[in-house]
Design an enzyme around this catalytic site. Structure first.
Site, PDB file in Angstrom:
ATOM      1  CB  ILE A 340      -6.861   5.476  -5.912  1.00 34.88           C
ATOM      2  CG1 ILE A 340      -6.825   4.091  -6.566  1.00 34.88           C
ATOM      3  CG2 ILE A 340      -6.419   5.409  -4.458  1.00 34.88           C
ATOM      4  CD1 ILE A 340      -5.424   3.495  -6.661  1.00 34.88           C
ATOM      5  CB  ALA A 361       0.304   0.549  -0.157  1.00 36.43           C
ATOM      6  CE  LYS A 407       3.976 -11.810  -8.978  1.00 39.02           C
ATOM      7  NZ  LYS A 407       4.914 -11.734  -7.831  1.00 39.02           N
ATOM      8  NE  ARG A 537      -1.503 -19.160 -10.090  1.00 38.68           N
ATOM      9  CZ  ARG A 537      -1.691 -18.496  -8.951  1.00 38.68           C
ATOM     10  NH1 ARG A 537      -2.864 -18.543  -8.340  1.00 38.68           N
ATOM     11  NH2 ARG A 537      -0.717 -17.768  -8.435  1.00 38.68           N
TER      12      ARG A 537
END
Length: 607
Positions: A340, A361, A407, A537
């Site tokens: 992409i 996606a 997120k 993390r």
């Protein structure tokens, strides 16, 4: 040969039963009958009854039934054969001459049923009680939750299958009428609240939940009770699976994390979905990934005219292509290997294929990995999305659905920030486009590649330890099929510019998830399998959010899909900032993060 002998034996038993039934009825009626016992009329009556009974037995196949596994319908066959052997001789010998004795018919029928059914019930009881107990030593003790039709089916199969390593010792059922009774000779110990006590008192090794017709929320509640025991959990997932699979025990599977979520099936507006998918050319980018491949599976039944599978990795695209061609042989499928980030290739695909509906996606999603490679996250998630979205606008796609993430809300990672920029870009593009651009935002999906569940399972298989970043780490979870189903449904609500937020249910502690997985695998946490904390993390935060501060929440027609109010985004300013991002893409990561911060002020770098 043994089967043939068994058939002849049952035929002889039935013939004797018919004859004895007729003789017993005759003897009982002797003192009232017009014709004395022992005359030719009585002999003809008994002989006729035997002949008609034999014909009925053969016609109904009664002698071929395996009575060890017989049920209510087989007993009905016995009643039919007994009725034929009693009624027809009665009409011929007694009623026709005018010597009607109604009790004679009743006694004949009752005696015949008794002598035909008696040996069968004795044989069935013997097989259930003694035949099923062969090889008990070493078999694991099972408690079956649900004493209904499915539970009794599972119990019967386990009792009669010598190859099974499980032996049922009792049932649990919420029906108060079944408590303290027995089913198939096995006690009903009590209701679901009694599971821990029954499991401990009866040294239960495995618990089988055999309630396929109850809601997932009820299953979740039962599983949570069962987790307090040391028994391994199994479940019969679906009654239709049993029907298709031909057996209950063969369909029993281990309880999975998905069963703990307790989310009932999604109500889908099939008509509205079909209206924007059926007969259309549909493009799925990232079609080889967890979400992309499931999108392909769920879009196909809505009969698009053509389904375009676009992905960068040839192996994953080949895998989903083979699956789709096998499941949907009539569907026109085209596979496109492309990146992409390659704008000329995207232009070529959109110009030639003219997709009308686009599900985007394709993305880099691994948070710590993208923290270490911020430029790649930006190139794929921002520039790649821009390429696909602008091509959708240029070549007249009707709808563009971006797969986003929780997120992206007040992001603390490069990945989350790039997804937020992607949301902002399509919202700005929507204001000047005929294409309806929308984003669908949701949390973690169970079982996706690189997610926590597969990693935990692998660590458990290796004997531990299971590693958790922080004891208070919380995430929203949803199954892949559920998330994708809602994504497709959200596409039907698109008016342009919306960010759809999926109802993710209650947030789940990652530590609790690890404990559940260990227990579901048959181990004791911190005893058989250790759990270690490794620290948060880079890019991660303890709690995820689903809404930014400027987004209000509006409901839709669907109870699990909500709309975040579109942000006020100036396209010119946004494109200017993205061009700045292009200029610093090869520079120091701190400089890249500074530009990201300017683009998304809510971004906090916690690395």
């Amino acid at each position: 040969m043994i089967s043939a002998y068994r058939t002849y034996i049952w035929l002889a038993v039935d013939l004797a039963a018919v004859g004895i039934g007729a003789a017993a009825a005759a003897a009982l009626q002797q003192q009232h009958a017009a014709v004395p016992w022992g005359t030719a009329a009585w002999l003809v009556y008994i002989g006729l009854s035997a002949a008609i009974g034999l014909g009925a037995i053969v016609k109904l196949g009664l002698h071929r039934t395996i009575w060890q596994y017989a049920g209510a319908l087989d007993m009905l066959t016995v009643l039919q054969a007994a009725a034929a052997s009693a009624l027809l001789p009665y009409l011929a010998v007694v009623l026709i001459p005018g010597d009607s004795e109604p009790l004679m018919l009743f006694h004949h029928f009752a005696f015949t049923v008794f002598f035909m059914a008696g040996p069968r019930l004795i044989w069935r009881s013997f097989c259930d009680k003694y035949g099923s107990r062969r090889g008990h030593n070493g078999r694991r003790r099972a408690l079956i939750v649900g004493a209904g039709s499915c539970g009794t089916l599972v119990a019967r199969e386990l009792m009669q299958n010598d190859a099974s390593n499980l032996m049922p010792v009792g049932f649990i059922d919420d029906d108060p009428y079944k408590r303290k009774l027995s089913v198939m000779g096995l006690p009903v110990f009590g209701a679901r609240a009694d599971i821990p006590k029954a499991a401990e008192a009866n040294r239960i090794d495995e618990i089988i939940i055999a309630m396929p017709s109850v809601s997932k929320s009820q299953i979740s509640a039962i599983v949570n009770i069962c987790k307090t025991t040391k028994a391994r959990l199994k479940i019969v997932p679906d009654l239709q699976d049993i029907i298709r699979g031909g057996g209950a025990v063969g369909r029993v599977r281990d309880v999975q994390v998905e069963d703990l979520l307790g989310r009932d099936p999604i109500r889908t507006d099939l008509e509205n979905i079909a209206n924007y998918v059926e007969g259309k050319t549909v493009l799925v980018t990232g079609a080889g990934g967890s979400i992309g491949s499931e999108l392909c599976r769920q879009i196909a039944p809505f009969r698009p005219s053509r389904l375009l599978l676009l992905g960068h990795g040839e192996n994953s695209i080949y895998t989903i292509e083979m699956e789709m061609r096998s499941k949907f042989p009539e569907l026109q499928i085209e596979t496109l290997i492309a990146d992409i980030q390659d704008r000329p290739r995207m232009e070529e695909i959109f110009q030639l294929k003219r997709p009308e509906v686009v599900f985007h996606a394709a993305a880099h999603k691994h948070v710590p990995l993208m923290e270490r490679n911020p430029a790649e996250a930006i190139k794929n998630n921002v520039f790649g999305t821009r390429n696909v979205a602008e091509c959708a606008d240029k070549y007249g796609a009707e709808r563009f659905v971006l797969i986003s993430t929780d997120k992206a809300v007040n992001p603390t990672s490069v990945m989350g920030t790039t997804k937020r920029i992607a949301e902002m870009f399509i919202q700005s593009l929507d204001k000047h486009s005929e294409t309806k651009f929308v984003a669908v935002r949701f949390g973690n999906v169970l079982g996706s590649r690189g997610s926590v569940i597969p990693r935990f399972k692998q660590q458990i298989e290796q004997g531990g330890p299971v590693t958790v970043t922080h004891p208070e780490m919380v995430r929203y979870f949803m199954t892949i099929p559920e998330a994708v189903q809602l994504v497709i449904q959200a596409g039907a609500f698109a008016r342009g510019g919306e960010v759809f937020i999926l109802d993710m249910g209650k947030p789940v502690k990652i530590y609790d998830l690890a404990v559940d997985l260990i227990r579901l695998s048959g181990y004791e946490p911190h005893v058989d399998i250790d759990i270690r904390f490794t620290g948060i993390r880079e890019g991660e935060k303890l709690y995820e959010e689903l809404l930014t501060s400027e987004e209000g929440l509006t409901s839709t027609k669907h109870d699990r899909i909500f709309i975040g109010k579109p942000s006020q985004i100036n396209r010119t300013e946004l494109e200017f900032e993205i061009r700045k991002l292009e200029k610093v893409i090869g520079n120091d990561p701190d400089e890249i993060r500074a530009v990201l911060k300017h683009l998304v002020p809510t971004y906090r770098n916690v690395s």
